[in-house]
Write an enzyme that holds these catalytic residues in place. Structure first.
Site, PDB file in Angstrom:
ATOM      1  N   ASP A  81       0.829  -1.221   0.000  1.00 43.57           N
ATOM      2  CA  ASP A  81       0.000   0.000   0.000  1.00 43.57           C
ATOM      3  C   ASP A  81       0.858   1.264   0.000  1.00 43.57           C
ATOM      4  O   ASP A  81       1.997   1.256   0.475  1.00 43.57           O
ATOM      5  CB  ASP A  81      -0.915   0.019   1.231  1.00 43.57           C
ATOM      6  CG  ASP A  81      -0.129  -0.049   2.531  1.00 43.57           C
ATOM      7  OD1 ASP A  81       0.777  -0.906   2.626  1.00 43.57           O
ATOM      8  OD2 ASP A  81      -0.389   0.748   3.446  1.00 43.57           O
ATOM      9  N   GLU A  82       0.255   2.313  -0.505  1.00 47.96           N
ATOM     10  CA  GLU A  82       0.770   3.682  -0.371  1.00 47.96           C
ATOM     11  C   GLU A  82       2.270   3.814  -0.640  1.00 47.96           C
ATOM     12  O   GLU A  82       2.966   4.538   0.061  1.00 47.96           O
ATOM     13  CB  GLU A  82       0.481   4.209   1.047  1.00 47.96           C
ATOM     14  CG  GLU A  82      -0.994   4.281   1.362  1.00 47.96           C
ATOM     15  CD  GLU A  82      -1.275   4.642   2.822  1.00 47.96           C
ATOM     16  OE1 GLU A  82      -2.213   5.403   3.060  1.00 47.96           O
ATOM     17  OE2 GLU A  82      -0.566   4.151   3.717  1.00 47.96           O
TER      18      GLU A  82
HETATM   19  C1  TNX Z   1      -3.902   3.842   5.642  1.00 51.30           C
HETATM   20  S1  TNX Z   1      -4.866   1.143   5.091  1.00 51.30           S
HETATM   21  C2  TNX Z   1      -2.880   2.906   5.736  1.00 51.30           C
HETATM   22  C3  TNX Z   1      -2.155   2.782   7.006  1.00 51.30           C
HETATM   23  C4  TNX Z   1      -2.612   3.780   8.030  1.00 51.30           C
HETATM   24  C5  TNX Z   1      -4.115   3.871   7.996  1.00 51.30           C
HETATM   25  C6  TNX Z   1      -4.686   4.751   9.056  1.00 51.30           C
HETATM   26  C7  TNX Z   1      -3.511   1.036   4.491  1.00 51.30           C
HETATM   27  C8  TNX Z   1      -3.321  -0.109   3.642  1.00 51.30           C
HETATM   28  N1  TNX Z   1      -2.616   1.985   4.776  1.00 51.30           N
HETATM   29  O1  TNX Z   1      -0.766   2.892   6.783  1.00 51.30           O
HETATM   30  O2  TNX Z   1      -2.178   3.351   9.281  1.00 51.30           O
HETATM   31  O3  TNX Z   1      -4.494   4.362   6.738  1.00 51.30           O
HETATM   32  O4  TNX Z   1      -6.073   4.670   9.104  1.00 51.30           O
END
Ligand code: TNX
Length: 453
Positions: free
Chosen positions: A266-267
């Site tokens: 993710d991200e």
């Molecule tokens: C998004 S959900 C993220 C996390 C954060 C979260 C906080 C996801 C796959 N990545 O790194 O902790 O939001 O709500």
């Protein structure tokens, strides 16, 4: 299983219930557990309970089914039976029969031990709390920018250096492999799989701070204690990165009894798309080479998904549809419903709100099979409720976010949508206040629920 049941009844009843094995039809006054290979037992984890004035019979095809059925027996007994509750002389239970099984095979929760570290005992308590509601998976988010939480013998600095701190600058911590195995064993005994996650190629600052060679610059970063996301990446072009991933996945796979290794994904905002895609593809192959299946956040569908890989939908419907288009199954964790780190409403002190406020009714009132057009129950292995811990520092805070949303989310995974409705559920949930209290659970007393105390 019988010993687990008598053990769970003992603290509240004071009864020392004897466990016996018998080939005969059991007599009066017993709780009889039996395994049978019959078509009368529905589903993989299904069970049948018959309660007469004389006998309680719990039947299942396998031990997991017995374990789920035992949770139902515990719930049928009055709240006074909860561990820590006062003893009562007579425990009454209604006669009747139950035939029950889950609609989805994966019903889980996730605990982020990276942003704030939680001890082995804390994780065991989380297992105790999810088992009651028949969940069967606990996903542990073991690494992130702020911390690396599992000992890796071939890369010792990950835990020794990368485990040193946490959000806010606290002391952090990590699980030794021995401690981690203790968690896995505890979960196994309850028919709960532990799904370990190493988040890659982003969310990796703790690793990048521990080993200079994992950085494209060749220089180690500083440890990080803030809450930003999306600023770190493994150097996907370096061969040593794949040696690192292979070593970590190999050691983790050896500690894992369940089928999945979660690879994050993710991200990864600072990884170029053309670098991200081959990385995710190669990491899935590494997971397969260690005889596990990959789970990854929905972004992984940008790459070619391997057979058996599962994508975890959290925010992006296009990613989820792209996964399904490749024949990949989904684990459903829509942030606006299942992210139990979201605040209940504007007055909740803990938690985040980027996915909106999630009151108890919102976490219950949704159907995984109709949430995203084009994605139906046949594409879904189940649901998971993640607890990210940027703002959660201890068990008391954890419980406040988890309860009372978790029982409802467990029901979303267990009970077909046609059989669920909020008006009915809120009354049943209200009855659990006494149990929460007896177990010392710090819960949010939502005004939407008619609590019976
Ligand atoms: C998004 S959900 C993220 C996390 C954060 C979260 C906080 C996801 C796959 N990545 O790194 O902790 O939001 O709500």
């Amino acid at each position: 299983m019988a010993e687990y049941l008598t053990g769970s009844l003992k603290p509240a009843t004071g009864f020392d219930i004897e466990v016996k094995t018998t080939g005969e039809t059991p007599g009066k006054g017993n709780i009889y557990l039996t395994l049978m290979d019959a078509d009368t037992i529905p589903g993989d984890e299904g069970y049948v309970i018959a309660i007469t004035k004389k006998l309680i019979t719990l039947s299942a095809k396998n031990a997991a089914g017995l374990f789920r059925g035992i949770q139902t027996i515990r719930q049928l007994l009055p709240a006074e039976v909860a561990p820590g509750a006062e003893q009562k002389k007579i425990l009454e239970i209604a006669t009747g029969s139950i035939s029950d099984y889950p609609v989805y095979g994966y019903r889980g929760a996730m605990l982020d031990v990276a942003r704030h570290f939680f001890s082995v005992d804390d994780v065991k308590r989380v297992i105790d709390l999810i088992e009651i509601y028949k969940m069967n998976a606990l996903h542990l988010h073991l690494s992130d920018d702020q911390g690396w939480r599992i000992e890796i013998k071939s890369w010792p600095n990950l835990a020794l250096h990368g485990g040193n701190t946490e959000v806010g600058g606290g002391e952090g911590g990590y699980f030794t492999q021995e401690q981690y195995s203790e968690i896995v064993k505890y979960a196994d005994a309850r028919y709960i799989i532990i799904v370990p996650e190493i988040d890659m190629p982003g969310h990796t600052n703790a690793a990048l701070a521990s080993y200079a060679e994992l950085n494209c610059s060749g220089k180690a970063t500083e440890l990080y204690t803030g809450t930003e996301v999306g600023f770190s990446t493994l150097c996907t072009k370096k061969e040593v990165t794949y040696k690192f991933v292979d070593d970590v996945v190999r050691e983790l796979a050896a500690l894992t009894t369940g089928p999945y290794i979660h690879i994050g994904g993710d991200e990864s905002h600072v990884t170029k798309k053309e670098d991200y895609i081959p990385f995710v593809e190669r990491v899935q192959d590494i997971v397969l080479s260690h005889n596990k299946k990959a789970l990854g956040w929905d972004e992984i569908s940008l790459g070619v998904l391997r057979p058996g890989t599962v994508a975890q939908f959290w925010a992006n419907a296009e990613n989820a549809k792209r996964a399904v288009g490749q024949g990949t199954k989904l684990l459903m964790s829509p942030a606006s419903r299942t992210y139990i780190d979201m605040k209940y409403d504007s007055t909740t002190v803990l938690g985040l709100k980027w996915a909106g406020y999630i009151e108890v009714d919102a976490s219950y009132n949704w159907d995984p099979a109709t949430l995203v057009p084009g994605i139906g129950s046949g594409n879904i292995i189940g649901i998971e409720a993640p607890l990210w811990t940027e703002t959660i520092t201890n068990m008391e805070e954890l419980e406040y976010m988890v309860f009372p949303r978790l029982p409802g989310l467990a029901e979303v995974g267990w009970t077909p949508s046609e059989l669920r409705n909020w008006e009915d559920f809120k009354g049943r949930l209200g009855n659990h206040a006494k149990r929460f209290k007896a177990m010392g659970i710090n819960y949010y007393p939502s005004k939407l629920v008619p609590w019976i105390e």
